[in-house]
Design a protein around this motif. Structure first.
Motif, PDB file in Angstrom:
ATOM      1  N   ASN A 282       1.023  -0.225  -3.170  1.00 45.87           N
ATOM      2  CA  ASN A 282       1.518  -1.528  -3.634  1.00 45.87           C
ATOM      3  C   ASN A 282       3.041  -1.572  -3.648  1.00 45.87           C
ATOM      4  OD1 ASN A 282      -0.835  -3.066  -3.981  1.00 45.87           O
ATOM      5  ND2 ASN A 282      -1.281  -2.025  -5.903  1.00 45.87           N
ATOM      6  N   ARG A 283       3.692  -0.479  -4.033  1.00 45.05           N
ATOM      7  CA  ARG A 283       5.161  -0.425  -4.016  1.00 45.05           C
ATOM      8  C   ARG A 283       5.669  -0.612  -2.588  1.00 45.05           C
ATOM      9  NH1 ARG A 283       8.491   3.586  -2.668  1.00 45.05           N
ATOM     10  NH2 ARG A 283       6.868   5.181  -2.822  1.00 45.05           N
ATOM     11  N   LEU A 284       5.063   0.103  -1.654  1.00 43.99           N
ATOM     12  CA  LEU A 284       5.498   0.004  -0.261  1.00 43.99           C
ATOM     13  C   LEU A 284       5.196  -1.366   0.334  1.00 43.99           C
ATOM     14  CD1 LEU A 284       4.424   3.541   0.905  1.00 43.99           C
ATOM     15  CD2 LEU A 284       6.753   2.725   0.539  1.00 43.99           C
ATOM     16  N   ARG A 285       4.116  -1.982  -0.078  1.00 45.35           N
ATOM     17  CA  ARG A 285       3.813  -3.343   0.391  1.00 45.35           C
ATOM     18  C   ARG A 285       4.884  -4.323  -0.091  1.00 45.35           C
ATOM     19  NH1 ARG A 285      -2.698  -4.227  -0.652  1.00 45.35           N
ATOM     20  NH2 ARG A 285      -3.426  -3.065   1.176  1.00 45.35           N
ATOM     21  N   ARG A 286       5.318  -4.157  -1.348  1.00 50.78           N
ATOM     22  CA  ARG A 286       6.371  -5.036  -1.878  1.00 50.78           C
ATOM     23  C   ARG A 286       7.678  -4.845  -1.117  1.00 50.78           C
ATOM     24  NH1 ARG A 286       4.013  -3.403  -6.744  1.00 50.78           N
ATOM     25  NH2 ARG A 286       5.668  -1.876  -7.100  1.00 50.78           N
ATOM     26  N   VAL A 287       8.015  -3.598  -0.828  1.00 52.49           N
ATOM     27  CA  VAL A 287       9.239  -3.317  -0.061  1.00 52.49           C
ATOM     28  C   VAL A 287       9.143  -3.946   1.326  1.00 52.49           C
ATOM     29  CG1 VAL A 287      10.585  -1.475   1.035  1.00 52.49           C
ATOM     30  CG2 VAL A 287       9.804  -1.207  -1.328  1.00 52.49           C
TER      31      VAL A 287
ATOM     32  N   ARG B  43       5.566   9.378  -1.583  1.00 50.60           N
ATOM     33  CA  ARG B  43       5.701   9.492  -3.032  1.00 50.60           C
ATOM     34  C   ARG B  43       6.939  10.293  -3.416  1.00 50.60           C
ATOM     35  NH1 ARG B  43      -0.092  10.163  -3.247  1.00 50.60           N
ATOM     36  NH2 ARG B  43       0.222  12.405  -3.056  1.00 50.60           N
TER      37      ARG B  43
ATOM     38  N   VAL C 217      -0.628   2.776  -6.581  1.00 47.20           N
ATOM     39  CA  VAL C 217       0.758   2.609  -7.023  1.00 47.20           C
ATOM     40  C   VAL C 217       1.713   2.701  -5.832  1.00 47.20           C
ATOM     41  CG1 VAL C 217       2.602   3.603  -8.439  1.00 47.20           C
ATOM     42  CG2 VAL C 217       0.293   3.408  -9.357  1.00 47.20           C
ATOM     43  N   THR C 218       1.565   3.745  -5.043  1.00 44.90           N
ATOM     44  CA  THR C 218       2.447   3.942  -3.894  1.00 44.90           C
ATOM     45  C   THR C 218       2.242   2.846  -2.853  1.00 44.90           C
ATOM     46  OG1 THR C 218       2.458   6.317  -4.256  1.00 44.90           O
ATOM     47  CG2 THR C 218       3.113   5.559  -2.067  1.00 44.90           C
TER      48      THR C 218
END
Length: 91
Positions: free
Chosen positions: A78-83, A32, A75-76
């Motif tokens: 899902n963001r990392l999954r997208r990356v 984060r 939030v974190t």
């Protein structure tokens, strides 16, 4: 008594939800944060978690597929999954 809260607790117990271990929560918390300068994140990984960067990223990658991690910090995660997915499609 808050019946809505009681229902959530019952559902959580019924699904066998377990909490993340301290180290797992610490890995997500480190993700984060923002880091300035080269090597700052790797230094934090070694100093704060006592892990090599390679081991850290192995744990992080496994956490991204763990539903407990998603429940802990959606939030974190899902963001990392997208990356991760965008990097996979670039290869």
């Amino acid at each position: 008594m808050d019946q809505g809260r009681g229902m959530d607790e019952e559902q959580e117990q019924g699904q066998g939800q377990e909490r993340l271990a301290r180290r797992e929560r610490d890995v997500i918390a480190l993700e984060r944060r923002g880091f300035l300068g080269p090597g700052a994140k790797e230094r934090a990984i070694r100093e704060e978690l006592g892990l090599s960067p390679v081991r850290y990223y192995q744990l992080l990658n496994a956490l991204l597929d763990d539903p407990r991690a998603l429940a802990h910090d959606p939030v974190t995660v899902n963001r990392l999954r997208r990356v991760r997915e965008s990097r996979r499609t670039e290869r």
